[in-house]
Scaffold this motif. Structure first.
Motif, PDB file in Angstrom:
ATOM      1  N   LEU A  28       0.821  -1.211   0.000  1.00  0.00           N
ATOM      2  CA  LEU A  28       0.000   0.000   0.000  1.00  0.00           C
ATOM      3  C   LEU A  28       0.855   1.262   0.000  1.00  0.00           C
ATOM      4  CD1 LEU A  28      -2.866  -0.978   2.483  1.00  0.00           C
ATOM      5  CD2 LEU A  28      -2.995  -0.748   0.001  1.00  0.00           C
ATOM      6  N   LEU A  29       2.015   1.161   0.619  1.00  0.00           N
ATOM      7  CA  LEU A  29       2.897   2.333   0.652  1.00  0.00           C
ATOM      8  C   LEU A  29       3.629   2.532  -0.664  1.00  0.00           C
ATOM      9  CD1 LEU A  29       4.662   2.284   4.137  1.00  0.00           C
ATOM     10  CD2 LEU A  29       3.315   4.140   3.182  1.00  0.00           C
ATOM     11  N   SER A  32       2.874   5.553  -3.199  1.00  0.00           N
ATOM     12  CA  SER A  32       3.303   6.863  -2.698  1.00  0.00           C
ATOM     13  C   SER A  32       4.815   6.998  -2.741  1.00  0.00           C
ATOM     14  CB  SER A  32       2.847   7.056  -1.248  1.00  0.00           C
ATOM     15  OG  SER A  32       1.465   7.158  -1.174  1.00  0.00           O
ATOM     16  N   LEU A  33       5.483   5.931  -2.282  1.00  0.00           N
ATOM     17  CA  LEU A  33       6.942   6.005  -2.246  1.00  0.00           C
ATOM     18  C   LEU A  33       7.498   6.105  -3.660  1.00  0.00           C
ATOM     19  CD1 LEU A  33       7.628   3.443   0.596  1.00  0.00           C
ATOM     20  CD2 LEU A  33       7.822   5.940   0.672  1.00  0.00           C
ATOM     21  N   LEU A  35       6.035   7.502  -6.218  1.00  0.00           N
ATOM     22  CA  LEU A  35       5.816   8.877  -6.665  1.00  0.00           C
ATOM     23  C   LEU A  35       6.886   9.803  -6.093  1.00  0.00           C
ATOM     24  CD1 LEU A  35       1.928   9.298  -6.445  1.00  0.00           C
ATOM     25  CD2 LEU A  35       3.348   9.378  -8.491  1.00  0.00           C
ATOM     26  N   ILE A  36       7.161   9.637  -4.792  1.00  0.00           N
ATOM     27  CA  ILE A  36       8.155  10.515  -4.166  1.00  0.00           C
ATOM     28  C   ILE A  36       9.549  10.232  -4.751  1.00  0.00           C
ATOM     29  CG2 ILE A  36       9.314  11.061  -1.988  1.00  0.00           C
ATOM     30  CD1 ILE A  36       6.555  12.318  -2.245  1.00  0.00           C
ATOM     31  N   ILE A  38      10.230   9.283  -7.708  1.00  0.00           N
ATOM     32  CA  ILE A  38      10.320   9.915  -9.027  1.00  0.00           C
ATOM     33  C   ILE A  38      10.310  11.434  -8.903  1.00  0.00           C
ATOM     34  CG2 ILE A  38       9.126  10.286 -11.219  1.00  0.00           C
ATOM     35  CD1 ILE A  38       8.017   7.445 -10.965  1.00  0.00           C
ATOM     36  N   PHE A  39       9.288  11.952  -8.230  1.00  0.00           N
ATOM     37  CA  PHE A  39       9.053  13.406  -8.256  1.00  0.00           C
ATOM     38  C   PHE A  39      10.039  14.188  -7.397  1.00  0.00           C
ATOM     39  CE2 PHE A  39       5.032  14.559 -10.455  1.00  0.00           C
ATOM     40  CZ  PHE A  39       4.692  13.302 -10.917  1.00  0.00           C
ATOM     41  N   VAL A  40      10.580  13.568  -6.387  1.00  0.00           N
ATOM     42  CA  VAL A  40      11.546  14.299  -5.561  1.00  0.00           C
ATOM     43  C   VAL A  40      12.966  13.893  -5.940  1.00  0.00           C
ATOM     44  CG1 VAL A  40      12.365  14.751  -3.226  1.00  0.00           C
ATOM     45  CG2 VAL A  40       9.911  14.616  -3.675  1.00  0.00           C
ATOM     46  N   TYR A  41      13.295  12.624  -5.703  1.00  0.00           N
ATOM     47  CA  TYR A  41      14.699  12.241  -5.877  1.00  0.00           C
ATOM     48  C   TYR A  41      15.088  12.097  -7.343  1.00  0.00           C
ATOM     49  CZ  TYR A  41      14.353  11.836  -0.915  1.00  0.00           C
ATOM     50  OH  TYR A  41      14.163  12.151   0.402  1.00  0.00           O
ATOM     51  N   PHE A  43      13.701  13.602  -9.910  1.00  0.00           N
ATOM     52  CA  PHE A  43      13.741  14.919 -10.550  1.00  0.00           C
ATOM     53  C   PHE A  43      14.938  15.732 -10.086  1.00  0.00           C
ATOM     54  CE2 PHE A  43       8.912  15.281 -11.653  1.00  0.00           C
ATOM     55  CZ  PHE A  43       9.071  14.218 -12.525  1.00  0.00           C
ATOM     56  N   ILE A  44      15.256  15.634  -8.807  1.00  0.00           N
ATOM     57  CA  ILE A  44      16.447  16.353  -8.325  1.00  0.00           C
ATOM     58  C   ILE A  44      17.676  15.823  -9.057  1.00  0.00           C
ATOM     59  CG2 ILE A  44      17.998  16.634  -6.352  1.00  0.00           C
ATOM     60  CD1 ILE A  44      15.518  16.849  -4.576  1.00  0.00           C
TER      61      ILE A  44
END
Lengths: 337, 285, 436
Positions: A28-29, A32-33, A35-36, A38-41, A43-44
């Motif tokens: 279930l997690l 979300s993980l 997405l984070i 991809i979108f945070v690490y 993309f950075i």
């Protein structure tokens, strides 16, 4: 013994659902993980790549520049970016100082439980609910040199008073002055290579005032929450010991608020290091880049000049500045979890 | 909450005087804090011809709704966008945050705290540092320039905050309740639906209000993700108002009031929850 | 007046921004390739979809004139006006770029010439060359050569110019000049200007009004000074590499820039170009160097009789063009109508009808200007006689990166007035642009 669920839930003697209970939370997690990641690490990471690439026009070019850190070299040698860094530090220091002092003062006054306490508290916190754009737009007018605060000062007769005392009018140019007060470079010869004048850009002061208006309520609320947890007993014990009201605050309560202050400094500090909206709406880059900050620099280099690698490099510098403040904070939180 | 009073026994009169002084200081401070609000509201009610620099502080001679009318005409499509953005994005990020918070507080596994911390980091980054790949990614999945694209962005970057608030909230719910449910045969999902979700209404209110405010007030994402000015959120449209040919201050200030109104109303009506969200978002629970 | 709306501070920012994010999207080639295979939506056969950001006032009226001219010849074609409004009308460009990168172009769209045309549309491969149209319509002879050069890449033309603004005009307050016993003739040399400026300075009047809150305003002033000091040919050479930025003439131009700034309005950082024009209209300042959209502003304030005009000092021989035109897309949904549209907007009749409403002058030098007012006639005469040059402040002379570097260096010069540093930055900006 890896990956056993709990320990917050006591393990039941019946383990028939053991494997699914181990599996389902992670399943279930996972979205979300992902997405984070991809979108945070992710993309950075991509932005970091762009920041060392040759991509500097509308045509994408992700080849690595030579030398690898050439873009950063260029960035730190750009006068405008040097000014931006100076402005960021000046803004952050002045704003944190103002927000903490004002926030603490308001909280201590409200701690006296005077009549109308909740009305006062709500008014002081109200600006926090507004957008930086609304704040910027309205304070831009208040700091218009030909009206706003200057006009109020004139109308209140303050200039008349000053003149009577042989002093000049109080009518600063506020946001429109390019003046920089002081020059650290003149004192410290090893700073010679820096092209920006290392002083306080006076146009930053109105921005600090607007930001303090908006966010000092946050500091106040944090302090009030902290004061609420300092128990009645401590205060009473101090009173019994004969300490006066002021001394109770100075010697006991304010020191107890230290962790709160640190939290405020971290939260507001990271906001001010990445400030963008407020200044964008209030003054833009300002005369001689007096109110320019890395956020605006990134925006213009990326979206206006299509110089992607330089914009990306500046944004990575912003990220590093924020990380210096935030990462130790998160690490400490993690240890306490 | 402490219940200490300064003027309890000994020196009541001195206490009363001090109280009056404190109220006086607070009143002055309150007036200073309300100055921008005053200027925004009255300027909006001035006719265009009335808005001269020298009249700034005066009340309008006659209440002229022209400024608000114009601002409304120009901002109403963008207000609609902001609602269509903030409501679904708040609900989605809130719900996902509830699930995450539940799992990260009640079903910890080795490394879950580290994952939680890595997730939290996303809350603090300057969004400038992800914009270039973000736009390209949205374009790649055909959502660049669209409202669903912007909703996605706000959901994703809202997750750290909503997860944090829910995690802190669920941590305080005693484990015995879960244990009882487990004995009754409920699984991970069953416990969430039947026990935790009904219990978490207060947390949903806090997250809803706080997250709605955050998304409503956002500027940067709205600016770069939505391309058509008619579809941009109200904060972006408000900033556009100020950059026109000649600044019409009455329209601009009326626009600022209109853009601020939804979050201001929420704050006035539900301020207590708002403060809770603010504190929960900045301190560990 | 409406012509002025387009060039506001914000619109420039927004338009430039449009370029950036659009280019960002345009560089996702995998997407574009697949999207272009898709057939554009819309089943109506006989349509013409025209994209612009002309949505209000005179701009919309001018566009309608073009539509009318087209309908007169092709009455059966339904015109779809895909103008996008918002933020002073111009970040329509972002919406356009989204359509282009999605492979759904309109039948034609509005563009400037020069670097903007190249970097946003031609280089990414969105536009068809229209060289054949130039030959069949004889356009090469009716548009000034300097203009045609700016829409020709690798020997092919890509744009039909419609209307042109002059960017190097010195507007002045006749009353202020007369009251101080001064005189401005049909032409103004730099020395004459500096003499007048000195006299005004002694009288306590700001000679030059500037609105430097518009980031383009000071760069526009400086490019006009460069044009005046170097002459049209060497000025043009700055942008194609044949004139060096470390030339002594550039140094002198920077010094002149500084001299002109010595007697400028103190509050220039808080004003936009129209605020600066207001100072001239009100007589607080004597001159302002702007494009002819400032004339539209004077008209809107009913100050036609107060305001005089002359070419920016020393630039009578040059015409800095800020121009709008139309393109032919790759994959136009109605290619025949699109070509007919370009023929229409390139015609003398349509341009003569368009210009007065837009507040511009026709791009064709043979269009009938007899009905124009005195100012527009003067501008039109300058267009056909003077050498047409490019504007960096308005995007045609240099790539976005290069322009940004020059803008930044100029912002710093406004406050530190350091001639040597400014020139170093300009030289660096040139090298930097050449390297990329």
């Amino acid at each position: 013994m890896a990956d056993i669920p709990i320990p917050t839930v006591e393990t039941s003697p019946k383990h028939q659902r053991f494997s699914s209970e181990r599996f389902i939370p992670k399943l279930l997690l996972a979205p979300s993980l992902l997405l984070i990641v991809i979108f945070v690490y992710g993309f950075i990471g991509t932005t970091m790549w762009v920041s060392i690439s040759n991509w500097r026009s509308a045509s994408r070019d992700l080849s690595i520049s030579d030398p690898v850190l050439g873009v950063y070299d260029r960035l730190f040698n750009t006068t405008r970016f040097q000014i931006d860094l100076r402005n960021t530090f000046v803004f952050t220091i002045l704003f944190l100082l103002a927000a903490v002092v004002v926030g603490l003062a308001l909280a201590l006054l409200l701690d006296q439980r005077v009549f109308g306490r909740s009305v006062f508290r709500n008014v002081f916190l109200f600006p926090y609910a507004l957008s930086f754009i609304v704040t910027g737009v309205s304070w831009r007018w208040l700091f218009n040199p030909e009206t706003g605060i200057n006009l109020l000062v004139e109308n209140l007769g303050i200039n008349w008073l000053l003149n009577a005392l042989g002093l000049p009018d109080f009518s600063p140019a506020w946001l429109t002055t390019a003046e920089v007060w002081g020059d650290l470079g003149a004192w410290l010869p090893f700073l010679d290579g820096i092209k920006a004048q290392l002083g306080i850009p006076l146009a930053m002061i109105p921005v600090v005032i607007a930001a303090t208006w908006q966010l000092s309520g946050f500091a106040m609320a944090m302090y009030l929450a902290g004061l609420g947890t300092i128990s009645h007993d401590i205060r009473e014990a101090a009173q019994v010991d004969g300490a006066s009201g002021w001394r109770i605050y100075r010697d006991i309560i304010i020191p107890l608020l230290r962790p709160i202050t640190i939290s405020i400094l971290i939260i507001l500090g990271h906001v001010s290091l990445k400030i963008f909206d407020l200044i964008f709406a209030m003054s833009g880059s300002g005369p001689g880049f007096a109110t320019d900050v890395p956020g605006i620099f990134v925006y213009e280099q990326t979206f206006r000049a299509t110089r992607y690698n330089l914009g990306a490099a500046a944004s990575i510098v912003m990220l590093l500045l924020v990380s210096i403040v935030i990462v130790p904070y998160l690490a400490r939180q993690l240890k306490e979890l | 909450m402490a219940t200490q009073r300064i003027d309890t026994t000994t020196d009541a009169r001195r206490g009363r005087l001090a109280n009056i002084a404190i109220i006086a200081i607070l009143t002055v401070a309150m007036i200073v804090y309300l100055i921008p609000v005053y200027v925004m509201v009255i300027t909006g009610f001035k006719a265009a011809a009335d808005v001269s620099l020298s009249q700034m502080w005066r009340l309008p001679d006659t209440l002229d709704s022209g400024g608000y009318q114009q601002a409304w005409d120009r901002l109403s499509p963008n207000l609609a966008t902001s609602f269509m953005l903030a409501i679904p994005a708040t609900i989605l990020s809130g719900f996902i945050g509830a699930v995450n918070g539940y799992l990260l507080s009640k079903w910890k596994f080795r490394g879950s705290d580290v994952l939680f911390t890595l997730l939290l980091f996303g809350m603090f980054i300057p969004y400038q540092s992800i914009l270039i790949p973000l736009i390209q990614f949205l374009d790649y999945i055909n959502l660049y320039g669209t409202l669903p694209g912007l909703i996605l962005v706000h959901v994703v970057y809202g997750l750290p905050l909503t997860t944090l608030i829910f995690r802190n909230y669920f941590t305080n719910i005693p484990g015995e309740i879960l244990e009882a449910a487990r004995v009754d045969g409920a699984g991970v999902i069953g416990i969430f639906w039947r026990i935790m979700l009904p219990l978490s209404l207060p947390a949903f209110v806090v997250v809803g209000i706080f997250q709605f405010t955050n998304i409503w007030n956002d500027f940067l994402f709205g600016l770069v993700v939505i391309t058509d000015p008619n579809d941009q959120p109200v904060t972006v449209a408000l900033n556009n108002l100020s950059g026109g040919f000649a600044v019409e201050w009455n329209v601009l200030m009326a626009g600022a009031v209109i853009a601020a109104l939804p979050t201001a109303i929420i704050y006035v009506l539900l301020g207590r929850f708002f403060v809770r969200g603010m504190l929960a978002g900045s301190m560990k629970g | 007046m409406t012509a002025t709306r387009r060039i506001s501070r914000f619109s420039l920012n927004r338009r430039a921004f449009a370029g950036g994010s659009a280019a960002l999207v345009a560089t996702a080639p995998w997407l574009r390739a697949s999207a272009q295979d898709a057939t554009p939506a819309g089943d109506a056969e006989d349509q013409l979809e025209i994209f612009s950001w002309w949505t209000t006032g005179g701009e919309a009226a001018g566009l309608q004139q073009l539509f009318d001219a087209f309908s007169a010849q092709w009455p059966d074609v339904e015109i779809v006006n895909a103008a996008v409004a918002g933020g002073a009308g111009s970040n329509a460009q972002v919406a356009l770029q989204t359509r282009l990168s999605g492979g759904e172009p309109p039948d034609s769209w509005q563009s400037h010439h020069g670097a903007e045309l190249w970097s946003l549309y031609v280089e990414p491969g969105y536009t068809e060359p229209i060289t054949a149209l130039y030959e069949s319509e004889g356009w090469a002879d009716v548009f000034p050569q300097g203009l045609v050069d700016q829409l020709t890449f690798d020997g092919e033309q890509y744009l039909v110019p419609v209307g042109v603004h002059r960017g190097n005009v010195m507007f002045y307050n006749r009353q202020v000049i007369a009251d101080n016993g001064l005189e401005v003739g049909d032409e103004l040399t730099v020395d004459q200007y500096l003499e007048i400026s000195a006299a005004l300075g002694e009288a306590g009047i700001a000679s030059l009004a500037l609105g430097s809150q518009d980031t383009f305003a000071a760069p526009q002033l400086f490019e006009n000074i460069l044009l005046g000091h170097l002459g049209p040919e060497a000025y043009g050479g700055l942008w194609d590499g044949s004139t060096a930025w470390d030339d002594a003439l550039v140094t002198e131009a920077i010094e002149q820039f500084g001299q002109m700034l010595d007697n400028v309005n103190d509050n220039h950082p808080s004003l936009t170009w129209d605020g600066a024009m207001d100072l001239v209209i009100d007589g607080t300042a004597a001159f302002t160097s702007m494009g002819d959209w400032a004339w539209g502003h004077a008209v809107s304030r009913e100050a036609q009789d107060t305001i005089g005009w002359v070419a920016h000092p020393g630039t009578a021989a040059g015409f800095v063009a800020v121009m709008d035109g139309f393109t032919l897309p790759v994959g136009a949904p109605h290619p025949v109508n699109a070509e007919n549209w370009l023929k229409t907007v390139g015609s003398a009749e349509a341009q003569a009808a368009f210009a007065p409403d837009k507040g511009a002058i026709p791009a064709r030098t043979d269009a009938d200007t007899s009905t124009f007012n005195e100012y527009m006639q003067w501008a039109a005469a300058g267009f056909s006689e003077a050498a047409v040059t490019v504007s960096n402040a308005h995007g045609a002379a240099a790539s976005p990166q290069w322009r940004q570097s020059i803008f930044d260096a100029t912002t710093l010069f406004l406050t530190d007035r350091d001639v040597a540093t400014y020139q170093e930055e300009l030289v660096f900006a040139d090298e930097d642009a050449a390297a990329g």
